[in-house]
Design a protein around this motif. Structure first.
Motif, mmCIF file in Angstrom:
data_model
loop_
_atom_site.group_PDB
_atom_site.id
_atom_site.type_symbol
_atom_site.label_atom_id
_atom_site.label_comp_id
_atom_site.label_asym_id
_atom_site.label_seq_id
_atom_site.Cartn_x
_atom_site.Cartn_y
_atom_site.Cartn_z
ATOM 1 N N MET A 51 0.827 -1.210 0.000
ATOM 2 C CA MET A 51 0.000 0.000 0.000
ATOM 3 C C MET A 51 0.864 1.264 0.000
ATOM 4 N N ILE A 52 1.946 1.251 0.771
ATOM 5 C CA ILE A 52 2.821 2.420 0.808
ATOM 6 C C ILE A 52 3.507 2.607 -0.535
ATOM 7 N N THR A 53 3.867 1.511 -1.198
ATOM 8 C CA THR A 53 4.454 1.608 -2.535
ATOM 9 C C THR A 53 3.450 2.203 -3.515
ATOM 10 N N LEU A 54 2.188 1.809 -3.409
ATOM 11 C CA LEU A 54 1.150 2.416 -4.253
ATOM 12 C C LEU A 54 1.031 3.908 -3.957
ATOM 13 N N GLY A 55 1.099 4.249 -2.678
ATOM 14 C CA GLY A 55 1.022 5.656 -2.291
ATOM 15 C C GLY A 55 2.184 6.464 -2.816
ATOM 16 N N LYS A 56 3.367 5.869 -2.850
ATOM 17 C CA LYS A 56 4.544 6.564 -3.371
ATOM 18 C C LYS A 56 4.429 6.768 -4.875
ATOM 19 N N ASP A 59 -0.188 7.846 -8.750
ATOM 20 C CA ASP A 59 -1.066 8.122 -9.888
ATOM 21 C C ASP A 59 -2.490 7.645 -9.596
ATOM 22 N N ILE A 60 -3.383 7.913 -10.517
ATOM 23 C CA ILE A 60 -4.807 7.626 -10.291
ATOM 24 C C ILE A 60 -5.058 6.117 -10.226
ATOM 25 N N HIS A 61 -4.308 5.335 -11.011
ATOM 26 C CA HIS A 61 -4.488 3.891 -10.982
ATOM 27 C C HIS A 61 -4.078 3.327 -9.619
ATOM 28 N N SER A 62 -2.984 3.843 -9.069
ATOM 29 C CA SER A 62 -2.546 3.405 -7.741
ATOM 30 C C SER A 62 -3.569 3.780 -6.684
ATOM 31 N N ARG A 63 -4.136 4.969 -6.806
ATOM 32 C CA ARG A 63 -5.155 5.414 -5.857
ATOM 33 C C ARG A 63 -6.377 4.504 -5.915
ATOM 34 N N ARG A 64 -6.768 4.088 -7.106
ATOM 35 C CA ARG A 64 -7.930 3.197 -7.239
ATOM 36 C C ARG A 64 -7.619 1.804 -6.695
ATOM 37 N N GLN A 65 -6.401 1.327 -6.916
ATOM 38 C CA GLN A 65 -6.022 0.026 -6.361
ATOM 39 C C GLN A 65 -6.032 0.065 -4.834
ATOM 40 N N ALA A 68 -9.541 0.116 -3.547
ATOM 41 C CA ALA A 68 -10.197 -1.185 -3.660
ATOM 42 C C ALA A 68 -9.820 -2.089 -2.492
ATOM 43 N N PHE A 69 -8.659 -1.860 -1.879
ATOM 44 C CA PHE A 69 -8.217 -2.727 -0.795
ATOM 45 C C PHE A 69 -8.515 -2.143 0.577
ATOM 46 N N LEU A 70 -8.244 -0.862 0.771
ATOM 47 C CA LEU A 70 -8.459 -0.232 2.070
ATOM 48 C C LEU A 70 -9.952 -0.049 2.326
ATOM 49 N N GLN A 71 -10.329 0.010 3.599
ATOM 50 C CA GLN A 71 -11.740 -0.010 3.965
ATOM 51 C C GLN A 71 -12.416 1.360 3.903
ATOM 52 N N THR A 72 -11.681 2.442 4.170
ATOM 53 C CA THR A 72 -12.322 3.749 4.280
ATOM 54 C C THR A 72 -11.659 4.760 3.345
ATOM 55 N N PRO A 73 -12.419 5.723 2.868
ATOM 56 C CA PRO A 73 -11.829 6.789 2.043
ATOM 57 C C PRO A 73 -10.820 7.637 2.815
ATOM 58 N N GLU A 74 -11.027 7.782 4.142
ATOM 59 C CA GLU A 74 -10.080 8.552 4.948
ATOM 60 C C GLU A 74 -8.705 7.885 4.952
ATOM 61 N N SER A 77 -6.950 8.666 1.601
ATOM 62 C CA SER A 77 -6.421 10.031 1.535
ATOM 63 C C SER A 77 -5.232 10.196 2.474
ATOM 64 N N ARG A 78 -5.274 9.578 3.649
ATOM 65 C CA ARG A 78 -4.137 9.664 4.582
ATOM 66 C C ARG A 78 -2.917 8.955 4.018
ATOM 67 N N LEU A 79 -3.133 7.816 3.356
ATOM 68 C CA LEU A 79 -2.025 7.083 2.747
ATOM 69 C C LEU A 79 -1.303 7.946 1.724
ATOM 70 N N PHE A 80 -2.056 8.592 0.846
ATOM 71 C CA PHE A 80 -1.444 9.361 -0.233
ATOM 72 C C PHE A 80 -0.959 10.730 0.224
ATOM 73 N N ALA A 81 -1.578 11.314 1.250
ATOM 74 C CA ALA A 81 -1.218 12.669 1.673
ATOM 75 C C ALA A 81 -0.085 12.698 2.698
ATOM 76 N N THR A 82 -0.104 11.792 3.680
ATOM 77 C CA THR A 82 0.873 11.899 4.761
ATOM 78 C C THR A 82 1.794 10.692 4.887
ATOM 79 N N VAL A 83 1.280 9.480 4.745
ATOM 80 C CA VAL A 83 2.097 8.297 5.020
ATOM 81 C C VAL A 83 3.122 8.053 3.920
#
Length: 159
Positions: A51-56, A59-65, A68-74, A77-83
């Motif tokens: 998941m962190i590799t997807l966040g790094k 792109d939009i495809h990584s965000r959708r992947q 699809a796996f994580l449970q909440t929209p929050e 957004s936290r994965l891509f914005a801060t983690v």
């Protein structure tokens, strides 16, 4: 024979195991630190790192992947914005598994799974919690003092 059957079963069927791991990954992304058993921590490590590799990638495809796996929209957004930006120059090894002892009820070995570099954020959360607790305690003591003053004053009037 279990040829080419990677991964631990964790005593659950496929759907239960998948739900458990998805929940744990979501919790790690949101909370930065989760206490669980050693077996679950070892099973969840590659999923969190993916998941962190997807966040790094970011792109939009990584965000959708990730969504699809994580449970909440929050959590997405936290994965891509801060983690994920926290590990921009790191090539893997984003997690730490610390064994914390044994569970009281069944003696199962517990472990803390935490993201590296989250110490400052966890310290800030802990300080904020302590301040809120102290403020609540002061408020409660003030209310008790007021009630104590009111009860004493009321008994003098009746006497």
């Amino acid at each position: 024979m279990r040829h080419r059957k990677a991964g631990n079963k964790l005593g659950r069927n496929h759907s239960h195991r998948r739900a458990l791991l998805r929940n744990l990954v979501t919790s790690v992304v949101i909370e930065d630190r989760v206490e669980t058993t050693v077996a679950k921590a070892k099973a969840v490590r590659p999923l969190v790192e993916k998941m962190i590799t997807l966040g790094k990638r970011g792109d939009i495809h990584s965000r959708r992947q990730a969504a699809a796996f994580l449970q909440t929209p929050e959590s997405v957004s936290r994965l891509f914005a801060t983690v994920a930006p926290r590990y921009g120059d790191r090539q893997g090894g984003y997690l730490r598994i610390v064994r914390t002892g044994f569970r009281q009820g069944d003696g199962g070995e517990k472990a803390m799974i935490e993201l590296l570099g989250a110490e400052q954020e966890l310290g800030a959360k802990q300080q904020k919690r302590a301040e809120a607790k102290a403020k609540k305690r002061e408020e409660l003591e003030r209310q008790l003092a007021e009630q104590g003053g009111n009860e004493e004053g009321g008994s003098e009037e009746n006497a």
